[in-house]
Scaffold this motif. Sequence first.
Motif, PDB file in Angstrom:
ATOM      1  N   ILE A  66      33.146  32.566  39.052  1.00  0.00           N
ATOM      2  CA  ILE A  66      32.815  31.847  40.281  1.00  0.00           C
ATOM      3  C   ILE A  66      33.643  32.421  41.432  1.00  0.00           C
ATOM      4  CG2 ILE A  66      32.025  29.669  39.262  1.00  0.00           C
ATOM      5  CD1 ILE A  66      35.531  29.837  40.686  1.00  0.00           C
ATOM      6  N   ALA A  67      33.173  32.210  42.650  1.00  0.00           N
ATOM      7  CA  ALA A  67      33.965  32.549  43.836  1.00  0.00           C
ATOM      8  C   ALA A  67      34.267  31.257  44.575  1.00  0.00           C
ATOM      9  CB  ALA A  67      33.188  33.490  44.748  1.00  0.00           C
ATOM     10  N   SER A  68      35.410  31.205  45.231  1.00  0.00           N
ATOM     11  CA  SER A  68      35.680  30.048  46.081  1.00  0.00           C
ATOM     12  C   SER A  68      34.650  29.996  47.198  1.00  0.00           C
ATOM     13  CB  SER A  68      37.079  30.139  46.680  1.00  0.00           C
ATOM     14  OG  SER A  68      37.258  29.063  47.595  1.00  0.00           O
ATOM     15  N   ALA A  69      34.152  28.801  47.481  1.00  0.00           N
ATOM     16  CA  ALA A  69      33.218  28.624  48.593  1.00  0.00           C
ATOM     17  C   ALA A  69      33.920  27.961  49.767  1.00  0.00           C
ATOM     18  CB  ALA A  69      32.017  27.793  48.149  1.00  0.00           C
ATOM     19  N   GLU A  70      35.247  27.919  49.708  1.00  0.00           N
ATOM     20  CA  GLU A  70      36.010  27.327  50.804  1.00  0.00           C
ATOM     21  C   GLU A  70      36.177  28.336  51.932  1.00  0.00           C
ATOM     22  OE1 GLU A  70      37.085  24.071  50.873  1.00  0.00           O
ATOM     23  OE2 GLU A  70      35.814  23.979  49.109  1.00  0.00           O
ATOM     24  N   PRO A  71      36.019  27.882  53.178  1.00  0.00           N
ATOM     25  CA  PRO A  71      36.170  28.803  54.316  1.00  0.00           C
ATOM     26  C   PRO A  71      37.540  29.482  54.302  1.00  0.00           C
ATOM     27  CG  PRO A  71      35.356  26.658  55.044  1.00  0.00           C
ATOM     28  CD  PRO A  71      35.714  26.512  53.599  1.00  0.00           C
ATOM     29  N   GLY A  72      37.543  30.787  54.485  1.00  0.00           N
ATOM     30  CA  GLY A  72      38.797  31.521  54.564  1.00  0.00           C
ATOM     31  C   GLY A  72      39.363  31.953  53.226  1.00  0.00           C
ATOM     32  N   GLU A  73      38.819  31.442  52.118  1.00  0.00           N
ATOM     33  CA  GLU A  73      39.307  31.842  50.798  1.00  0.00           C
ATOM     34  C   GLU A  73      38.433  32.968  50.259  1.00  0.00           C
ATOM     35  OE1 GLU A  73      39.774  28.562  48.109  1.00  0.00           O
ATOM     36  OE2 GLU A  73      41.180  27.535  49.437  1.00  0.00           O
ATOM     37  N   ARG A  74      39.090  34.027  49.820  1.00  0.00           N
ATOM     38  CA  ARG A  74      38.360  35.192  49.314  1.00  0.00           C
ATOM     39  C   ARG A  74      38.876  35.574  47.940  1.00  0.00           C
ATOM     40  NH1 ARG A  74      35.530  38.121  53.047  1.00  0.00           N
ATOM     41  NH2 ARG A  74      35.984  40.082  52.030  1.00  0.00           N
ATOM     42  N   TRP A  75      38.451  34.814  46.937  1.00  0.00           N
ATOM     43  CA  TRP A  75      38.842  35.147  45.576  1.00  0.00           C
ATOM     44  C   TRP A  75      37.746  34.749  44.590  1.00  0.00           C
ATOM     45  CZ3 TRP A  75      38.844  30.622  42.836  1.00  0.00           C
ATOM     46  CH2 TRP A  75      39.194  29.440  43.525  1.00  0.00           C
ATOM     47  N   ILE A  76      37.749  35.441  43.470  1.00  0.00           N
ATOM     48  CA  ILE A  76      36.851  35.107  42.365  1.00  0.00           C
ATOM     49  C   ILE A  76      37.714  34.727  41.163  1.00  0.00           C
ATOM     50  CG2 ILE A  76      34.862  36.465  43.112  1.00  0.00           C
ATOM     51  CD1 ILE A  76      35.812  38.749  41.328  1.00  0.00           C
ATOM     52  N   TYR A  77      37.121  33.966  40.243  1.00  0.00           N
ATOM     53  CA  TYR A  77      37.878  33.437  39.112  1.00  0.00           C
ATOM     54  C   TYR A  77      37.010  33.460  37.856  1.00  0.00           C
ATOM     55  CZ  TYR A  77      40.219  30.000  36.129  1.00  0.00           C
ATOM     56  OH  TYR A  77      40.814  29.377  35.076  1.00  0.00           O
ATOM     57  N   CYS A  78      37.643  33.794  36.726  1.00  0.00           N
ATOM     58  CA  CYS A  78      36.946  33.794  35.434  1.00  0.00           C
ATOM     59  C   CYS A  78      37.446  32.626  34.584  1.00  0.00           C
ATOM     60  CB  CYS A  78      37.195  35.111  34.698  1.00  0.00           C
ATOM     61  SG  CYS A  78      36.482  35.119  33.044  1.00  0.00           S
ATOM     62  N   TYR A  79      36.567  31.706  34.195  1.00  0.00           N
ATOM     63  CA  TYR A  79      36.949  30.554  33.379  1.00  0.00           C
ATOM     64  C   TYR A  79      37.376  30.974  31.976  1.00  0.00           C
ATOM     65  CZ  TYR A  79      35.033  27.220  36.772  1.00  0.00           C
ATOM     66  OH  TYR A  79      34.795  26.469  37.890  1.00  0.00           O
ATOM     67  N   VAL A  80      36.716  31.957  31.420  1.00  0.00           N
ATOM     68  CA  VAL A  80      37.004  32.365  30.041  1.00  0.00           C
ATOM     69  C   VAL A  80      38.423  32.929  29.924  1.00  0.00           C
ATOM     70  CG1 VAL A  80      36.395  34.032  28.224  1.00  0.00           C
ATOM     71  CG2 VAL A  80      34.608  32.734  29.381  1.00  0.00           C
ATOM     72  N   ASP A  81      38.762  33.816  30.829  1.00  0.00           N
ATOM     73  CA  ASP A  81      40.057  34.497  30.743  1.00  0.00           C
ATOM     74  C   ASP A  81      41.134  33.862  31.617  1.00  0.00           C
ATOM     75  OD1 ASP A  81      39.373  36.827  28.982  1.00  0.00           O
ATOM     76  OD2 ASP A  81      37.841  37.059  30.520  1.00  0.00           O
ATOM     77  N   ASP A  82      40.748  32.844  32.427  1.00  0.00           N
ATOM     78  CA  ASP A  82      41.685  32.186  33.330  1.00  0.00           C
ATOM     79  C   ASP A  82      42.380  33.199  34.236  1.00  0.00           C
ATOM     80  OD1 ASP A  82      43.106  30.121  34.540  1.00  0.00           O
ATOM     81  OD2 ASP A  82      44.712  30.168  33.055  1.00  0.00           O
ATOM     82  N   LEU A  83      41.598  34.059  34.840  1.00  0.00           N
ATOM     83  CA  LEU A  83      42.124  35.096  35.737  1.00  0.00           C
ATOM     84  C   LEU A  83      41.450  35.007  37.082  1.00  0.00           C
ATOM     85  CD1 LEU A  83      42.258  38.156  33.330  1.00  0.00           C
ATOM     86  CD2 LEU A  83      44.212  36.924  34.281  1.00  0.00           C
ATOM     87  N   MET A  84      42.219  35.366  38.097  1.00  0.00           N
ATOM     88  CA  MET A  84      41.762  35.283  39.478  1.00  0.00           C
ATOM     89  C   MET A  84      41.928  36.654  40.127  1.00  0.00           C
ATOM     90  SD  MET A  84      43.586  32.660  41.953  1.00  0.00           S
ATOM     91  CE  MET A  84      42.644  31.421  42.707  1.00  0.00           C
ATOM     92  N   SER A  85      41.041  36.957  41.051  1.00  0.00           N
ATOM     93  CA  SER A  85      41.159  38.229  41.748  1.00  0.00           C
ATOM     94  C   SER A  85      40.759  38.060  43.205  1.00  0.00           C
ATOM     95  CB  SER A  85      40.244  39.254  41.055  1.00  0.00           C
ATOM     96  OG  SER A  85      40.254  40.472  41.754  1.00  0.00           O
ATOM     97  N   ASP A  86      41.528  38.648  44.094  1.00  0.00           N
ATOM     98  CA  ASP A  86      41.163  38.630  45.516  1.00  0.00           C
ATOM     99  C   ASP A  86      40.093  39.673  45.779  1.00  0.00           C
ATOM    100  OD1 ASP A  86      43.046  36.683  46.166  1.00  0.00           O
ATOM    101  OD2 ASP A  86      44.622  38.180  46.409  1.00  0.00           O
ATOM    102  N   TYR A  87      39.324  39.474  46.821  1.00  0.00           N
ATOM    103  CA  TYR A  87      38.374  40.502  47.214  1.00  0.00           C
ATOM    104  C   TYR A  87      38.407  40.680  48.711  1.00  0.00           C
ATOM    105  CZ  TYR A  87      35.114  36.705  48.431  1.00  0.00           C
ATOM    106  OH  TYR A  87      34.539  35.599  48.962  1.00  0.00           O
TER     107      TYR A  87
END
Length: 87
Positions: A66-87
């Motif tokens: 999933i990606a954050s849909a909050e204004p100004g937030e630019r990151w994606i997250y994987c539920y399976v691996d519990d990892l986050m990445s900026d883009y």
Amino acid sequence: MESCRHLESIRQIRSAARRECSECVKIGGTWVHLRTCQKCGVTLCCDSSPNRHARKHAEGMGYPVIASAEPGERWIYCYVDDLMSDY
Ligand SMILES: [Zn+2]
Ligand SMILES: [Zn+2]
Ligand SMILES: [Zn+2]
């Protein structure tokens, strides 16, 4: 930065079409933050929200990013691996 095959497979970020949880809207629920499924583009509520629709959707779809849909937030997250990445 640590990553996983799910996050690495993302080439183009799907952004939120609407600023609301499409499942909470149906049941009159409330949400805290919004997340957008990177498979189908639906926007749903986060784990801090009572209904956790984004996580349930990810489990149902078998697709965890999933990606954050909050204004100004630019990151994606994987539920399976519990990892986050900026883009
Ligand atoms: Zn992953
Ligand atoms: Zn929701
Ligand atoms: Zn989806």
